[in-house]
Design an enzyme around this catalytic site. Structure first.
Site, mmCIF file in Angstrom:
data_model
loop_
_atom_site.group_PDB
_atom_site.id
_atom_site.type_symbol
_atom_site.label_atom_id
_atom_site.label_comp_id
_atom_site.label_asym_id
_atom_site.label_seq_id
_atom_site.Cartn_x
_atom_site.Cartn_y
_atom_site.Cartn_z
ATOM 1 C CG ASP A 33 -2.134 0.780 1.011
ATOM 2 O OD1 ASP A 33 -3.316 0.185 0.758
ATOM 3 O OD2 ASP A 33 -1.965 2.226 1.261
ATOM 4 C CB THR A 125 -15.632 -2.446 -10.632
ATOM 5 O OG1 THR A 125 -16.128 -3.267 -9.402
ATOM 6 C CG2 THR A 125 -16.602 -2.401 -11.651
ATOM 7 N NE ARG A 159 -20.388 -11.435 -8.023
ATOM 8 C CZ ARG A 159 -21.251 -12.576 -8.204
ATOM 9 N NH1 ARG A 159 -20.769 -13.742 -8.034
ATOM 10 N NH2 ARG A 159 -22.611 -12.192 -8.644
ATOM 11 C CB VAL A 160 -17.256 -8.336 -0.722
ATOM 12 C CG1 VAL A 160 -16.924 -10.100 -1.016
ATOM 13 C CG2 VAL A 160 -16.005 -7.427 -0.905
ATOM 14 C CE LYS A 222 -18.842 -5.236 -8.832
ATOM 15 N NZ LYS A 222 -18.298 -5.350 -7.287
ATOM 16 N NE ARG A 229 -26.955 -3.445 -5.098
ATOM 17 C CZ ARG A 229 -26.097 -3.280 -4.136
ATOM 18 N NH1 ARG A 229 -24.748 -3.533 -4.541
ATOM 19 N NH2 ARG A 229 -26.324 -2.690 -3.109
ATOM 20 N N GLY A 273 -25.248 6.227 -2.418
ATOM 21 C CA GLY A 273 -23.947 6.494 -2.285
ATOM 22 C C GLY A 273 -22.846 5.168 -2.263
ATOM 23 C CB CYS A 276 -20.415 -0.116 -5.722
ATOM 24 S SG CYS A 276 -19.206 -0.967 -4.608
ATOM 25 C CE1 TYR A 331 -22.003 2.753 0.887
ATOM 26 C CE2 TYR A 331 -19.944 3.708 1.574
ATOM 27 C CZ TYR A 331 -20.809 2.743 1.319
ATOM 28 O OH TYR A 331 -19.994 1.445 1.121
#
Length: 432
Positions: A33, A125, A159-160, A222, A229, A273, A276, A331
């Site tokens: 990081d 993504t 996908r979490v 994805k 949604r 928010g 994603c 959010y």
């Protein structure tokens, strides 16, 4: 696959739990990081962010066992690894154009340490075609190796959801798409060795690793699931406006619709928010500008905070000079994150209406709110409340907690109207 060395690039709210998961399976993991404070916290065995279920205990354990360490030197972390997983942020500008700068830098650092036989997996993504059209060439140029021949390259989307990452890793199939068939097989084998899956008898293909056949198919999957949604929420938000106009409570209507297996309506909310749903439809639109439904849905969802302020103004007669306390800067509930939070357009709309907005949040100190450009609440008299985030603490609120308040606009339908006697209780799609 036997025990291996793995590098995870990006130790944020998704990357760090992934690194901990891999280490928990007995693999030796190095997390890279660019933030020294994040690296220091991980090496001390403490999460650099709060409220991720299972993380504190599991992080402490794998660090103590010597299975996870962190560094700011990505190339060094990649050198010697059998697999490299990148979870580095990708955002868009106001026009929906993706900013690849962080991922470009991370990819260059990975290329500098890349060796033959390694698997490289992107979990961030991406627009369809990015793995093949951008990362393959960049990795080849920086390493002198050929993707698909000298190293495997796959896209495997996360996908979490933050706050429940480990549970979601177990629950949902892991999607993988390779640059070529060999890369796909290598990626599928890798993820089978580092993840655990709960039984899912409702899935025809079972729960586990699903090889979609190409990086493009995995990228598309994805974007499609998250864009769905956004479109769904836009639809119910428009239903909510109509319900308010015609005097119908939308909640039992949605329940009735969803009792039939072909309807999966979401719930209206004051804002969409997070990293994603507000972002990924724009990544989709970047490649498919003809997707008019997607574009209309994104635009419709962006107008909901202003619509909510209009409901509040209608209930009070005017918002000019009125003190309004916004509950929730995050959010969504339980997560200390303000990425694309509805609090920002909500505060702006309140100011434009002449109100005096203040913000409070159980996860944020006043100084933190001020640093975000939000006016922290400090006991000022207010006549109205707006619930912007569905923090669990808000479910027990009552009128007695807020003397002087005349109107509550519950933008998430988390409060009990029976506890708000004497206060006008408004919700989106409540029928007015």
């Amino acid at each position: 696959m036997s025990t291996m060395d793995i590098c995870v690039v990006g130790l944020g709210k998704l990357g760090l739990p992934l690194a901990v998961q891999f280490a928990g399976k007995g693999h030796r993991v190095t997390g890279a990081d660019i933030a020294p404070e994040v690296v220091r916290a991980v090496n001390e065995g403490r999460p650099p962010f709060p409220r991720e279920a299972e993380l504190a205990e599991r992080l402490k354990e794998v660090v103590a066992e010597g299975l996870l360490r962190a560094t700011t030197d990505t190339a060094e972390a990649v050198d010697g690894a059998a697999a490299v997983v990148l979870v580095v942020p990708l955002v868009t500008d106001a026009d929906g154009v993706p900013d690849f700068s962080l991922l470009d830098s991370a990819t260059d650092a990975v290329a500098a340490g890349l060796r033959r036989g390694v698997l490289v997996s992107y979990e961030t993504t991406l627009p369809v075609g990015t793995t093949r059209g951008r990362w393959a060439g960049r990795l080849e140029e920086g390493s002198g190796l050929v993707a698909g021949r000298d190293f495997g390259l796959v896209f495997s989307p996360e996908r979490v959801r933050t706050g429940r990452v480990f549970a979601d890793l177990r629950r949902y199939p892991k999607l993988v798409g390779g640059l070529d068939a060999r890369s796909g097989r290598q990626g599928a084998e890798f993820y089978r060795s580092v993840l655990d899956f709960d039984p899912r008898p409702d899935l025809e293909r079972g729960n586990g690793v699903w090889d979609l056949g190409s990086a493009e198919a995995a990228e598309f999957a994805k974007l499609a699931e998250t864009t769905y949604r956004d479109v769904n929420i836009a639809l119910v938000n428009q239903f909510a406006r109509f319900a308010d106009r015609c005097g119908v409570d939308l909640a039992p209507v949605i329940d009735a619709c969803n009792s039939q297996p072909f309807s999966h309506l979401h719930r209206p909310g004051i804002a969409v928010g997070g990293h994603c749903i507000p972002v990924y439809p724009k990544l989709y639109l970047w490649n498919d500008p003809h997707a008019t439904v997607v574009r209309a849905a994104r635009a419709a969802n962006e107008t909901v905070p202003a619509y909510a302020v209009g409901l509040l103004a209608g209930a009070l007669g005017t918002l000019a000079g009125v003190g309004v306390r916004v509950l929730g800067a995050a959010y969504r509930g339980g997560v200390k994150e303000t990425a694309y939070s509805g609090v920002f357009p909500l505060v702006e709309a309140l100011r434009e209406a002449g109100a005096r907005p203040y913000v409070s949040d159980p996860l944020y100190e006043a100084a933190e709110l001020a640093a975000l450009g939000l006016p922290p609440y400090d006991g000022e008299p207010v006549e109205a409340l707006v619930i912007q985030a569905d923090h669990p603490e808000y479910r027990e609120l009552a009128a007695a907690d807020f003397p002087g308040v005349r109107v509550l606009l519950d933008g998430r339908r988390v409060t009990d109207p029976a506890r708000w006697a004497g206060v006008r209780h408004l919700v989106l799609g409540g029928g007015g």
